[in-house]
Design a protein around this motif. Structure first.
Motif, PDB file in Angstrom:
ATOM      1  N   LEU A 362      58.195 -16.020  28.861  1.00 48.43           N
ATOM      2  CA  LEU A 362      57.013 -16.554  28.520  1.00 48.43           C
ATOM      3  C   LEU A 362      56.471 -17.834  28.179  1.00 48.43           C
ATOM      4  N   ARG A 363      56.864 -18.636  28.234  1.00 52.93           N
ATOM      5  CA  ARG A 363      56.723 -20.023  28.518  1.00 52.93           C
ATOM      6  C   ARG A 363      56.539 -20.767  30.322  1.00 52.93           C
ATOM      7  N   LEU A 364      57.503 -19.703  31.384  1.00 48.62           N
ATOM      8  CA  LEU A 364      56.821 -19.641  32.786  1.00 48.62           C
ATOM      9  C   LEU A 364      56.069 -18.775  33.139  1.00 48.62           C
ATOM     10  N   ASN A 365      55.709 -17.461  32.479  1.00 49.17           N
ATOM     11  CA  ASN A 365      54.568 -17.338  32.863  1.00 49.17           C
ATOM     12  C   ASN A 365      53.364 -18.452  32.146  1.00 49.17           C
ATOM     13  N   PHE A 366      52.921 -18.939  31.289  1.00 49.83           N
ATOM     14  CA  PHE A 366      52.419 -19.999  31.036  1.00 49.83           C
ATOM     15  C   PHE A 366      52.110 -20.657  31.779  1.00 49.83           C
ATOM     16  N   TRP A 367      52.849 -21.605  32.071  1.00 45.12           N
ATOM     17  CA  TRP A 367      53.302 -22.432  33.491  1.00 45.12           C
ATOM     18  C   TRP A 367      52.494 -21.843  34.771  1.00 45.12           C
ATOM     19  N   LEU A 368      52.966 -21.090  34.810  1.00 37.92           N
ATOM     20  CA  LEU A 368      53.117 -20.279  36.109  1.00 37.92           C
ATOM     21  C   LEU A 368      50.844 -19.875  36.154  1.00 37.92           C
ATOM     22  N   GLY A 369      51.146 -19.118  35.052  1.00 35.56           N
ATOM     23  CA  GLY A 369      49.384 -18.470  35.135  1.00 35.56           C
ATOM     24  C   GLY A 369      48.172 -19.967  35.372  1.00 35.56           C
ATOM     25  N   HIS A 370      48.367 -21.704  34.566  1.00 35.20           N
ATOM     26  CA  HIS A 370      47.862 -22.962  35.021  1.00 35.20           C
ATOM     27  C   HIS A 370      47.611 -23.047  36.128  1.00 35.20           C
ATOM     28  N   ALA A 371      49.698 -23.000  36.597  1.00 36.95           N
ATOM     29  CA  ALA A 371      49.083 -23.586  37.999  1.00 36.95           C
ATOM     30  C   ALA A 371      48.500 -23.126  39.037  1.00 36.95           C
ATOM     31  N   LEU A 372      48.229 -21.770  39.028  1.00 39.11           N
ATOM     32  CA  LEU A 372      48.419 -20.812  39.884  1.00 39.11           C
ATOM     33  C   LEU A 372      46.038 -20.963  39.786  1.00 39.11           C
ATOM     34  N   HIS A 373      46.455 -20.443  39.041  1.00 40.30           N
ATOM     35  CA  HIS A 373      44.958 -20.485  38.487  1.00 40.30           C
ATOM     36  C   HIS A 373      44.184 -22.857  39.374  1.00 40.30           C
ATOM     37  N   GLU A 374      44.591 -23.290  38.816  1.00 41.01           N
ATOM     38  CA  GLU A 374      44.360 -24.602  39.016  1.00 41.01           C
ATOM     39  C   GLU A 374      43.682 -24.507  40.668  1.00 41.01           C
ATOM     40  N   GLU A 375      45.057 -24.165  41.038  1.00 45.88           N
ATOM     41  CA  GLU A 375      45.229 -24.616  42.327  1.00 45.88           C
ATOM     42  C   GLU A 375      45.231 -23.871  43.968  1.00 45.88           C
ATOM     43  N   PHE A 376      44.481 -22.033  43.138  1.00 47.04           N
ATOM     44  CA  PHE A 376      44.212 -21.366  44.502  1.00 47.04           C
ATOM     45  C   PHE A 376      42.694 -20.893  44.222  1.00 47.04           C
ATOM     46  N   LEU A 377      42.374 -20.934  42.249  1.00 47.12           N
ATOM     47  CA  LEU A 377      40.939 -20.289  42.250  1.00 47.12           C
ATOM     48  C   LEU A 377      39.834 -21.248  41.721  1.00 47.12           C
ATOM     49  N   TYR A 378      40.068 -22.530  41.085  1.00 52.97           N
ATOM     50  CA  TYR A 378      39.240 -23.648  40.592  1.00 52.97           C
ATOM     51  C   TYR A 378      39.590 -24.878  41.854  1.00 52.97           C
ATOM     52  N   CYS A 379      39.036 -24.111  43.475  1.00 52.75           N
ATOM     53  CA  CYS A 379      38.732 -25.399  43.662  1.00 52.75           C
ATOM     54  C   CYS A 379      39.003 -24.742  45.015  1.00 52.75           C
ATOM     55  N   SER A 380      38.386 -25.630  45.957  1.00 53.36           N
ATOM     56  CA  SER A 380      37.649 -25.355  47.519  1.00 53.36           C
ATOM     57  C   SER A 380      38.938 -25.344  48.552  1.00 53.36           C
ATOM     58  N   ARG A 381      39.105 -24.668  49.487  1.00 47.45           N
ATOM     59  CA  ARG A 381      39.896 -24.272  50.494  1.00 47.45           C
ATOM     60  C   ARG A 381      40.304 -25.431  51.676  1.00 47.45           C
TER      61      ARG A 381
END
Length: 741
Positions: A362-381
């Motif tokens: 559960l803790r890993l999923n929380f961290w992974l979800g935030h990292a993936l969303h921040e770096e690949f969804l909420y920023c330009s490529r």
């Protein structure tokens, strides 16, 4: 004379010993004097250090000291603030300033200012946090200040040196969960502190009552989901299998300063605060840096030399050096404070797979979800090449972790569903498709919207290589789904649990519906892809890989389902100019027959097997009959066949005996083999007559010649579906027939 020499020798030795002791005494006195002078000088320097004097002032200042017009307060506050924001505060300074802020000795405004520049340089003493939490019960701290303090604790949580004493006051912290303004932050803190012994029935009841009062708040549901992991019987509330992130990141107040301090200290801070912080590059604000994707080093939540670790006889993961060492200490290992660090250690992953602690996932999923969303969804490529290499390393590490655990993370699955809608199909393609192949079974009701629609848009507008990559990805996905079914299916065949980290149970019929939708979707992609790419042999090869998996779902994986390939795949493979494709199609048809025959026998014997639809049997018999008539019986384009061509068109084509155009000795894929065989049988002939191969003995020799060239699929198909008692005659006038319909 000897006596005189002896006395002289003794005298000399005595004098030397005395001289040595005298010199040693003088040297010791000089050394001691130097140490005293150094200590005196250090104390003098320390006493004169303005920062030390400022800390002394804040530790000794009395409550009620006036703030207005207090130049000493202003001077010391500015000094400490400058040190905190520039290079961070040592642990002793954190303790002094945190106690000063929470005690409100100089009012609430000063306390808020202190909390905002409370930036640790190394670690945060847990005793300082415990004392600060105790000030919450005084009742005179403003709610906004309490919220700010809790946000600070959550931000520096992984920098706290130990958490045993904080967990000891778990009940005291839990008592604040009913405060509406504090509840989101208290739930987040409890989520990080919760262990099995922390879950009590009265706390579960309190959270359920609070959930009834406040509604289905994400932060309450996430804490309840963690409680349910430890004691499923206590939490009777039905929780959704896929929840959006329930805890927000609260580091905006300290983000820039923390990143600056960590850069200044050259990575000496052992925490993963950088994993939840992003600092834009001032030289180019449009380029996003991958600050979330750095994996921290292993560091236990309890220091190895602390008294608590010695009393409990625990061993931190970073102290393990080999797999035998891990096996010897399986029951006394302390998990790290930063769960993200598990991804960077093979021994840690071995331990994680052994303990199967769902709270860790559960803790890993929380961290992974935030990292993936921040770096690949909420920023330009448009990031730099360095950022791309860091992202590549991170995704490769995530892929290797999922392959080691043999299942994916739910946070990765949720991220992929969103990312597919904005993906251009080229960015980190192997890694994204690799992660996509690891997702668990998607319910048939939503698989089209989540998976098929975005993939279809990319597939039809992409290159040949991308089309092949997508088909290969979906083949790997199907293989993993079937493997999960064969491993985790219960003996009664009713319920299957597909992923221990994604709490989703579905019935066998639901699983079959999802597999059916996936196979049909790939059939549509394959049909259109072959038309767009001119039946390219490379794309056809990946498509046949997929149907080699599909044809064996019953015998190899125990799934009572048979799905035939569409006509848009069968006929291009049969008429392919590549002999390997025809051979693989023959093998696929051979396996289809084995699966259907076995299923029918089991159905007749047990009367409990699945029902084979009439349409499936008709499709198989139609394909089987067409293949035999085409390759063996030379009955192509004749009336009553699946592919009929007007006789006038056949005459206009001026092709002699067009019905023999695709038998084994005229087929474009085997024409080279037929020519080689013809030269070997009739080396003296100058005119080539392939019809001579259809004679009884040469035909059998030709078949054996083809089988000896490695066409095992063609051989298995012939042995199972061709009646060898009747041999084809010249021009196919006497043909062999299929043994089954």
């Amino acid at each position: 004379m000897e006596l005189a020499m002896a006395k002289s020798s003794n005298l000399t030795r005595t004098d030397l010993d005395s001289s040595f002791e005298s010199q040693l005494s003088v040297s010791s006195r000089t050394s001691y004097r130097s140490l005293r002078l150094a200590e005196k000088e250090r104390r003098k320097n320390q006493t004169g250090d303005p920062f030390v004097l400022a800390l002394k002032y804040f530790s000794e200042v009395k409550a009620g000291t006036p703030r207005a017009g207090n130049d000493i307060l202003k001077r010391n506050l500015v000094l400490v603030e400058r040190v905190g924001l520039s290079r961070g505060m040592p642990p002793e300074a954190i303790s002094v300033m945190l106690d000063f802020a929470m005690s409100l000795r100089m009012g609430g405004v000063t306390s808020v200012r202190v909390l905002k520049f409370l930036i640790p340089a190394t670690v945060v003493p847990q005793e300082a946090v415990v004392r600060a939490v105790s000030w919450l019960c005084v009742g005179k701290i403003a709610i906004s200040t309490q919220v700010l303090f809790l946000r600070w604790v959550l931000t520096v949580f992984d920098m706290i040196d130990s958490k045993d004493h904080i967990r000891a006051i778990y009940g005291f912290i839990f008592s604040f969960v009913t405060e509406e303004n504090l509840s989101p932050y208290i739930c987040h803190l409890l989520y990080l502190l919760t262990r099995r012994e922390s879950v009590q029935p009265f706390r579960v009841r309190k959270l359920l009552d609070l959930q009834t009062k406040m509604g289905r708040q994400p932060f309450l549901l996430h804490l309840l989901s963690l409680y349910k992991v430890f004691y499923p019987k206590l939490v009777t509330l039905a929780l959704p299998s896929r929840m959006r992130s329930g805890f927000k990141i609260h580091n905006s107040t300290w983000k820039v300063a923390l990143c600056a301090v960590q850069k200044r200290n050259n990575g000496q801070v052992s925490s993963d605060i950088s994993l939840s912080l992003g600092l834009k590059d001032e030289t180019n604000s449009r380029k996003r840096k991958f600050h979330h994707l750095e994996l921290p080093s292993l560091s236990s939540s309890i220091q190895s030399n602390s008294s608590s670790s010695r009393s409990r006889k625990v061993l931190s993961l970073e102290q393990l050096h080999s797999f035998p060492h891990l096996l010897d200490n399986l029951h006394c290992i302390e998990l790290p404070s930063q769960m993200a660090s598990l991804l960077g250690s093979s021994l840690a992953l071995c331990y994680l797979d052994y303990v199967q602690d769902d709270s860790v996932f559960l803790r890993l999923n929380f961290w992974l979800g935030h990292a993936l969303h921040e770096e690949f969804l909420y920023c330009s490529r448009d990031g730099s090449s360095g950022s791309s290499s860091e992202a590549l390393h991170f995704l490769n590490r995530l892929l290797s972790t999922q392959h080691f655990l043999q299942e994916g993370f739910s946070s990765t699955e949720g991220f992929l569903y969103k990312f597919l809608n904005v993906w251009d199909g080229s960015l980190l393609r192997p890694q994204i498709l690799g992660l996509l192949s690891d997702i668990p079974v998607v319910p048939s009701s939503c698989i089209s919207q989540l998976l098929f629609e975005p993939l279809m848009q990319l597939f039809f507008t992409s290159t040949l290589f991308f089309k092949c990559s997508v088909i290969d990805c979906l083949n790997n996905m199907l293989l993993k789904w079937l493997t999960w079914h064969s491993v985790y299916a219960l003996e009664d065949g009713l319920d299957i649990s597909l992923n221990r980290h994604t709490p989703m149970n579905m019935t066998l019929s639901g699983f079959m519906d999802s597999v059916m939708e996936l196979v049909r979707f790939v059939g549509r992609l394959a049909t259109m892809g072959l038309q767009l790419e001119g039946c390219h042999s490379l794309l056809l090869s990946f498509i046949l890989d997929f149907y080699e998996t599909v044809c064996d779902m019953f015998l190899k994986y125990g799934l009572p389902l048979v799905v035939m390939p569409p006509a848009g795949v069968f006929y291009p493979a049969l008429f392919s100019t590549d002999p390997v494709s025809v051979d693989r199609l023959s093998y696929i048809m051979y396996r289809y027959k084995k699966n259907l025959t076995s299923a029918k026998c089991q159905q007749q014997e047990t009367k409990q097997a699945f029902h084979i639809s009439r349409q499936t049997c008709q499709e198989f018999n139609h394909y089987l009959l067409f293949m035999v008539n085409c390759l063996w019986n030379s009955k192509m384009f004749l009336p009553g066949m699946a592919i009929e061509v007007d006789q006038e068109l056949l005459v206009l084509s001026k092709v002699p005996e067009p019905w023999t155009s695709f038998d084994l000795n005229h087929h474009p894929a085997f024409l080279g083999y037929a020519l080689d065989f013809h030269h070997k049988c009739w080396p003296e002939r100058k005119d080539i007559d392939f019809n001579s191969i259809k004679a009884a003995k040469p035909w059998n020799w030709y078949l054996e010649f083809l089988f000896s060239q490695g066409f095992q699929g063609l051989q298995q198909f012939a042995q199972s579906s061709i009646n060898r008692r009747s041999v084809a005659g010249i021009s196919g006038q006497r043909g062999s027939q299929p043994t089954s319909r």
